[in-house]
Design a protein around this motif. Structure first.
Motif, PDB file in Angstrom:
ATOM      1  N   ILE A 115       0.847  -1.195   0.000  1.00 20.36           N
ATOM      2  CA  ILE A 115       0.000   0.000   0.000  1.00 20.36           C
ATOM      3  C   ILE A 115       0.879   1.240   0.000  1.00 20.36           C
ATOM      4  N   GLN A 116       0.425   2.261  -0.728  1.00 23.13           N
ATOM      5  CA  GLN A 116       1.093   3.564  -0.703  1.00 23.13           C
ATOM      6  C   GLN A 116       0.012   4.633  -0.680  1.00 23.13           C
ATOM      7  N   THR A 117       0.119   5.525   0.311  1.00 22.99           N
ATOM      8  CA  THR A 117      -0.851   6.609   0.481  1.00 22.99           C
ATOM      9  C   THR A 117      -0.070   7.913   0.630  1.00 22.99           C
ATOM     10  N   PRO A 118      -0.770   9.049   0.754  1.00 21.04           N
ATOM     11  CA  PRO A 118      -0.043  10.304   0.976  1.00 21.04           C
ATOM     12  C   PRO A 118       0.510  10.444   2.397  1.00 21.04           C
ATOM     13  N   SER A 120       2.850   9.173   5.368  1.00 22.81           N
ATOM     14  CA  SER A 120       4.010   8.294   5.580  1.00 22.81           C
ATOM     15  C   SER A 120       3.882   7.419   6.821  1.00 22.81           C
ATOM     16  N   GLY A 121       3.326   7.954   7.902  1.00 26.01           N
ATOM     17  CA  GLY A 121       3.163   7.153   9.112  1.00 26.01           C
ATOM     18  C   GLY A 121       2.220   5.980   8.883  1.00 26.01           C
ATOM     19  N   PHE A 122       1.148   6.242   8.179  1.00 24.85           N
ATOM     20  CA  PHE A 122       0.173   5.202   7.822  1.00 24.85           C
ATOM     21  C   PHE A 122       0.847   4.131   6.964  1.00 24.85           C
ATOM     22  N   ASN A 123       1.610   4.588   5.971  1.00 20.05           N
ATOM     23  CA  ASN A 123       2.312   3.645   5.076  1.00 20.05           C
ATOM     24  C   ASN A 123       3.227   2.716   5.857  1.00 20.05           C
ATOM     25  N   GLU A 124       3.970   3.279   6.803  1.00 19.42           N
ATOM     26  CA  GLU A 124       4.943   2.484   7.562  1.00 19.42           C
ATOM     27  C   GLU A 124       4.234   1.457   8.445  1.00 19.42           C
ATOM     28  N   THR A 125       3.172   1.898   9.108  1.00 22.15           N
ATOM     29  CA  THR A 125       2.405   0.986   9.969  1.00 22.15           C
ATOM     30  C   THR A 125       1.865  -0.195   9.168  1.00 22.15           C
ATOM     31  N   PHE A 126       1.241   0.119   8.035  1.00 21.20           N
ATOM     32  CA  PHE A 126       0.592  -0.952   7.272  1.00 21.20           C
ATOM     33  C   PHE A 126       1.577  -1.777   6.442  1.00 21.20           C
ATOM     34  N   ARG A 127       2.745  -1.227   6.182  1.00 24.70           N
ATOM     35  CA  ARG A 127       3.782  -2.036   5.524  1.00 24.70           C
ATOM     36  C   ARG A 127       4.129  -3.219   6.433  1.00 24.70           C
ATOM     37  N   ILE A 128       4.265  -2.923   7.723  1.00 22.86           N
ATOM     38  CA  ILE A 128       4.602  -3.977   8.690  1.00 22.86           C
ATOM     39  C   ILE A 128       3.413  -4.932   8.884  1.00 22.86           C
ATOM     40  N   ILE A 129       2.214  -4.372   9.016  1.00 23.08           N
ATOM     41  CA  ILE A 129       1.020  -5.211   9.213  1.00 23.08           C
ATOM     42  C   ILE A 129       0.817  -6.139   8.015  1.00 23.08           C
ATOM     43  N   PHE A 130       1.001  -5.611   6.801  1.00 23.92           N
ATOM     44  CA  PHE A 130       0.786  -6.427   5.601  1.00 23.92           C
ATOM     45  C   PHE A 130       1.795  -7.578   5.499  1.00 23.92           C
ATOM     46  N   GLN A 131       3.006  -7.350   6.022  1.00 24.36           N
ATOM     47  CA  GLN A 131       3.992  -8.443   6.029  1.00 24.36           C
ATOM     48  C   GLN A 131       3.472  -9.619   6.860  1.00 24.36           C
ATOM     49  N   LEU A 132       2.750  -9.306   7.930  1.00 24.78           N
ATOM     50  CA  LEU A 132       2.182 -10.353   8.780  1.00 24.78           C
ATOM     51  C   LEU A 132       0.937 -10.963   8.128  1.00 24.78           C
ATOM     52  N   VAL A 133       0.114 -10.125   7.499  1.00 24.12           N
ATOM     53  CA  VAL A 133      -1.103 -10.617   6.822  1.00 24.12           C
ATOM     54  C   VAL A 133      -0.750 -11.669   5.774  1.00 24.12           C
ATOM     55  N   VAL A 134       0.296 -11.397   4.978  1.00 34.42           N
ATOM     56  CA  VAL A 134       0.619 -12.349   3.902  1.00 34.42           C
ATOM     57  C   VAL A 134       1.250 -13.638   4.426  1.00 34.42           C
ATOM     58  N   LEU A 135       1.754 -13.629   5.671  1.00 23.45           N
ATOM     59  CA  LEU A 135       2.223 -14.892   6.251  1.00 23.45           C
ATOM     60  C   LEU A 135       1.066 -15.892   6.306  1.00 23.45           C
ATOM     61  N   PHE A 136      -0.124 -15.378   6.626  1.00 23.30           N
ATOM     62  CA  PHE A 136      -1.328 -16.212   6.574  1.00 23.30           C
ATOM     63  C   PHE A 136      -1.774 -16.419   5.124  1.00 23.30           C
ATOM     64  N   ALA A 137      -2.027 -15.292   4.464  1.00 25.24           N
ATOM     65  CA  ALA A 137      -2.736 -15.328   3.177  1.00 25.24           C
ATOM     66  C   ALA A 137      -1.970 -16.048   2.075  1.00 25.24           C
ATOM     67  N   ASP A 138      -0.650 -15.902   2.047  1.00 21.33           N
ATOM     68  CA  ASP A 138       0.125 -16.581   1.002  1.00 21.33           C
ATOM     69  C   ASP A 138       0.076 -18.100   1.155  1.00 21.33           C
ATOM     70  N   ASN A 139      -0.268 -18.562   2.355  1.00 20.27           N
ATOM     71  CA  ASN A 139      -0.264 -19.999   2.617  1.00 20.27           C
ATOM     72  C   ASN A 139      -1.661 -20.618   2.686  1.00 20.27           C
ATOM     73  N   TRP A 140      -2.684 -19.850   2.289  1.00 23.21           N
ATOM     74  CA  TRP A 140      -4.020 -20.436   2.241  1.00 23.21           C
ATOM     75  C   TRP A 140      -4.026 -21.621   1.271  1.00 23.21           C
ATOM     76  N   GLN A 200      -7.635   9.830   8.279  1.00 26.39           N
ATOM     77  CA  GLN A 200      -6.629  10.545   7.491  1.00 26.39           C
ATOM     78  C   GLN A 200      -7.194  11.743   6.707  1.00 26.39           C
ATOM     79  N   TRP A 201      -8.514  11.763   6.515  1.00 28.94           N
ATOM     80  CA  TRP A 201      -9.033  12.938   5.790  1.00 28.94           C
ATOM     81  C   TRP A 201     -10.373  13.377   6.317  1.00 28.94           C
TER      82      TRP A 201
END
Length: 201
Positions: A115-118, A120-140, A200-201
Motif C-alpha cells: 500500500i502507498q498513500t499520501p 508516511s506514518g500510515f504507510n509504515e504501519t501498514f507495511r509492517i502489518i501487511f507483512q504479517l497478513v501475507v504470512l497467513f494469506a500466502d499460505n491459504w 486521514q481525511w
C-alpha cells in the motif's frame, strides 16, 4: 480520495485463464463497471478503482478468489490519493491514486500485498502489518481460500450457516479452517485499517 488496486496473477500461464477469470470478474463486477471502474489487461493484470475504506477487504477477497485455484496467487498493490482525470477506461485515468498504486506495485518484489498513500506514518504501519497478513494469506490452501472468500462475502453469517453455504458437512471443519487461515486476525486487521484510514481525511 480514491483507492486504486493494481494486481497481477502469479503463475497465470500454468492454469487456463478460463478457470480463474470468471472468479476475478465476479468480484470486480461487484465494485463498478468495466472498463470505467475496472479493467483486465495483458491477459493477467487488472486495475480497480474503489473507495479507500473498502480497499483492503476487496484485496483480500480477490486473493481468496484466486487462491481457490491450486498453484495460483496474486500480487496486489493499493494506492490511495486523488483522481485528477477520469477516462472511459480506468487504465487511462490518472492522479496520485494511480501513481501510488503503480509505485507500490513496482516495489512489491517478493511481497504480495502493498500500500502507498499520501501519509508516511500510515504507510509504515501498514507495511509492517501487511507483512504479517501475507504470512497467513500466502499460505491459504484451496479449501481455506474458498472458506475465507465465502466468509468475507457474508460477514453476518455464523459458522453453521457458512458450512451450509459451502455444502460442508461439519461446522467444526469450517471452524478449524478459519482458524488455520487466520480469519479472526484478518477481520481485526480489516477493521483497524478502516478505522485508521477514516482518520486521514
Amino acid at each position: 480520495m480514491k483507492a486504486v488496486i493494481t494486481g497481477d496473477i502469479i503463475n497465470s500461464r500454468k492454469v487456463a485463464s478460463a478457470l480463474w477469470m470468471g472468479d476475478l470478474k465476479d468480484i470486480l463486477k461487484d465494485y463498478g463497471n468495466e472498463p470505467k471502474d475496472w479493467e483486465i489487461y495483458r491477459g493477467d493484470s487488472f486495475q480497480l478503482i474503489i473507495n479507500p475504506v473498502d480497499a483492503l477487504e476487496i484485496a483480500l477477497l480477490i486473493k481468496a478468489a484466486i487462491k481457490q485455484h491450486k498453484t495460483l496467487d496474486v500480487r496486489l498493490a493499493i494506492g490511495v490519493g486523488t483522481v485528477d482525470y477520469t477516462a472511459n477506461k480506468v487504465t487511462e485515468s490518472n492522479g496520485t491514486a494511480f501513481v501510488n498504486s503503480g509505485e507500490s506495485f513496482e516495489g512489491l518484489k517478493k511481497q504480495t500485498l502493498g500500500i502507498q498513500t499520501p501519509w508516511s506514518g500510515f504507510n509504515e504501519t501498514f507495511r509492517i502489518i501487511f507483512q504479517l497478513v501475507v504470512l497467513f494469506a500466502d499460505n491459504w490452501t484451496t479449501t481455506s481460500a474458498e472458506i475465507i472468500k465465502k466468509a468475507l462475502e457474508n460477514p453476518g453469517i455464523n459458522q453453521k450457516e457458512l458450512a451450509l453455504a459451502l455444502n460442508r458437512k461439519s461446522q467444526s471443519s469450517i471452524s478449524a479452517s478459519l482458524n488455520r487461515a487466520g480469519y479472526e486476525e484478518l477481520k481485526n486487521v480489516i477493521e483497524y485499517y478502516k478505522q485508521e484510514i477514516k482518520k486521514q481525511w
